[in-house]
Design an enzyme around this catalytic site. Structure first.
Site, PDB file in Angstrom:
ATOM      1  N   TYR A   1      -2.072  12.412 -15.944  1.00 62.22           N
ATOM      2  CA  TYR A   1      -2.207  11.378 -14.805  1.00 62.22           C
ATOM      3  C   TYR A   1      -3.484  10.964 -14.476  1.00 62.22           C
ATOM      4  CZ  TYR A   1      -2.505  10.394  -9.709  1.00 62.22           C
ATOM      5  OH  TYR A   1      -2.800   9.747  -8.606  1.00 62.22           O
TER       6      TYR A   1
ATOM      7  N   TYR B   1      -0.793   2.140   0.849  1.00 56.60           N
ATOM      8  CA  TYR B   1      -0.788   3.312   1.650  1.00 56.60           C
ATOM      9  C   TYR B   1      -0.200   3.343   3.091  1.00 56.60           C
ATOM     10  CZ  TYR B   1      -4.266   4.105  -1.868  1.00 56.60           C
ATOM     11  OH  TYR B   1      -5.203   4.379  -3.142  1.00 56.60           O
TER      12      TYR B   1
ATOM     13  N   VAL C   1      -8.121   3.839  -4.834  1.00 59.38           N
ATOM     14  CA  VAL C   1      -9.229   4.125  -4.055  1.00 59.38           C
ATOM     15  C   VAL C   1     -10.774   3.766  -4.478  1.00 59.38           C
ATOM     16  CG1 VAL C   1      -8.373   6.395  -3.189  1.00 59.38           C
ATOM     17  CG2 VAL C   1      -9.174   6.535  -5.297  1.00 59.38           C
TER      18      VAL C   1
HETATM   19  N1  GLU Z   1      -6.523   9.394  -8.756  1.00 61.99           N
HETATM   20  C1  GLU Z   1      -6.429   9.394  -7.433  1.00 61.99           C
HETATM   21  C2  GLU Z   1      -5.843  10.611  -6.907  1.00 61.99           C
HETATM   22  O1  GLU Z   1      -5.174  11.105  -7.681  1.00 61.99           O
HETATM   23  C3  GLU Z   1      -5.798   8.170  -7.174  1.00 61.99           C
HETATM   24  C4  GLU Z   1      -5.592   7.749  -5.697  1.00 61.99           C
HETATM   25  C5  GLU Z   1      -5.806   6.538  -5.356  1.00 61.99           C
HETATM   26  O2  GLU Z   1      -6.211   5.582  -5.852  1.00 61.99           O
HETATM   27  O3  GLU Z   1      -4.759   6.381  -4.479  1.00 61.99           O
HETATM   28  O4  GLU Z   1      -6.109  11.017  -5.693  1.00 61.99           O
END
Ligand code: GLU
Length: 321
Positions: free
Chosen positions: A191, A243, A261
């Protein structure tokens, strides 16, 4: 290919309206992301007829982060099938932060594939099918989505993996609940790798245009996923992609979208265009401030809202090109 002058002028105007906005902060919780240059700003629009209109820093690479979740959901649907996928994830907005350590208490699955729990569950399904080859399967898939060679930003990957305590907690929670079937560390690593794939705003716009074009990359003509998968992805993007601003976004912009993010944002006008934006300063929900505002302005200027009464957006290419 058509005359893109009107559309180019609108996009340039929207870019200029937002470039002076320096509010917000780059993401802090992943050490490598906290170091990025906050200044770049790029907007790219890719039409299903192969026109690309760009302004600003559209070649600047950034890690795809959460935007990958939309496509990995699609990959799981295509490779594993909706029945099994929906035994491992729901399709309901969570109303909570993207990294909340929780499952839907009624169904005992992650709320949706756009929050970290749901995304980890999708990566886990891919790992169960492809094991150590999963990374290559995912990279090939993303390359087909944009028609370009891509790579993983190793520094961001390591930086995030070293600090991925919440994601490990989520994966263990799901392992205990029977959603993830062992190999927790490998799956968190997969992931994290998928989130560390580097793209730019132009490539993101082409990925979005592949969604607008029902899963066939308009530029290469290659079918990357099926039309029903595209419909599933766009539906979940519409309700859960931004979000805890997803509801207000639906009111203000009215397009399926997903942000990440690192400051990337992708939006889709069904059958018409894909939009890719990049600007790293974020608001409190984790959305890029300039990219979000630029989408509000683009939607206003071009009538893109899904429920726009003039219905320009749904046939915008006839209006503007
Ligand atoms: N790799 C980031 C995490 O798992 C992605 C979060 C995002 O972009 O919202 O926190």
């Amino acid at each position: 290919m058509g005359d893109t002058r009107i559309l180019s002028e609108v996009i340039k105007k929207v870019y200029e309206k937002n470039i002076t906005n320096k509010t917000g902060n780059v993401a802090q919780y992943i050490p490598e992301l906290a170091k990025v240059d906050p200044e770049p700003f790029g907007i790219a629009v890719a039409t299903v007829n192969k026109d690309i209109i760009t302004v600003g820093d559209v070649e600047k690479k950034f890690t795809i982060q959460s935007i990958s979740k939309t496509f990995i959901f699609g990959l799981a649907l295509d490779l594993i099938g909706p029945e099994k996928v929906f035994q491992h994830v729901g399709a309901e907005p969570s109303g909570e932060a993207f990294n909340a350590i929780e499952l839907d208490p009624v169904k005992n699955v992650p709320y949706n594939p756009m929050v970290n729990a749901g995304a980890l569950s999708m990566s886990s399904l891919i790992y169960d099918k492809y094991g150590n080859s999963s990374e290559q399967v995912i990279l090939d898939f993303f390359e087909n989505l944009c028609g370009e060679k891509l790579s993983i930003n190793q520094q961001v990957y390591e930086s995030e993996l070293n600090t991925a305590h919440r994601n490990r907690a989520l994966a263990h929670l799901m392992n205990g609940a029977g959603i993830i079937n062992g190999k927790v560390d490998e799956k968190v690593a997969l992931y994290t790798k998928q989130c560390s794939i580097e793209i730019n705003a132009k490539e993101l716009a082409i990925m979005a245009s592949t969604l607008a074009n029902f899963g066939t990359n308009p530029y290469t003509g290659k079918s990357v996923f099926g039309p029903i998968t595209a419909r599933y992805i766009l539906s979940v993007m519409f309700t859960c992609g931004m979000y805890d601003y997803a509801g207000r976004w639906a009111v203000d912009v009215g397009l399926p979208a997903k942000s990440g993010v690192s400051g990337g944002l992708m939006a889709v006008v069904n059958r018409q265009i894909g939009i890719g934006l990049y600007s790293p300063r974020l608001d409190n929900s984790g959305n890029s401030i300039r990219a979000t505002k630029a989408c509000v302005h683009l939607a206003e200027e071009l009538g893109l809202h899904a429920f726009e009464f003039t219905n320009k957006g749904s046939s915008m290419l006839d209006f503007y090109i």
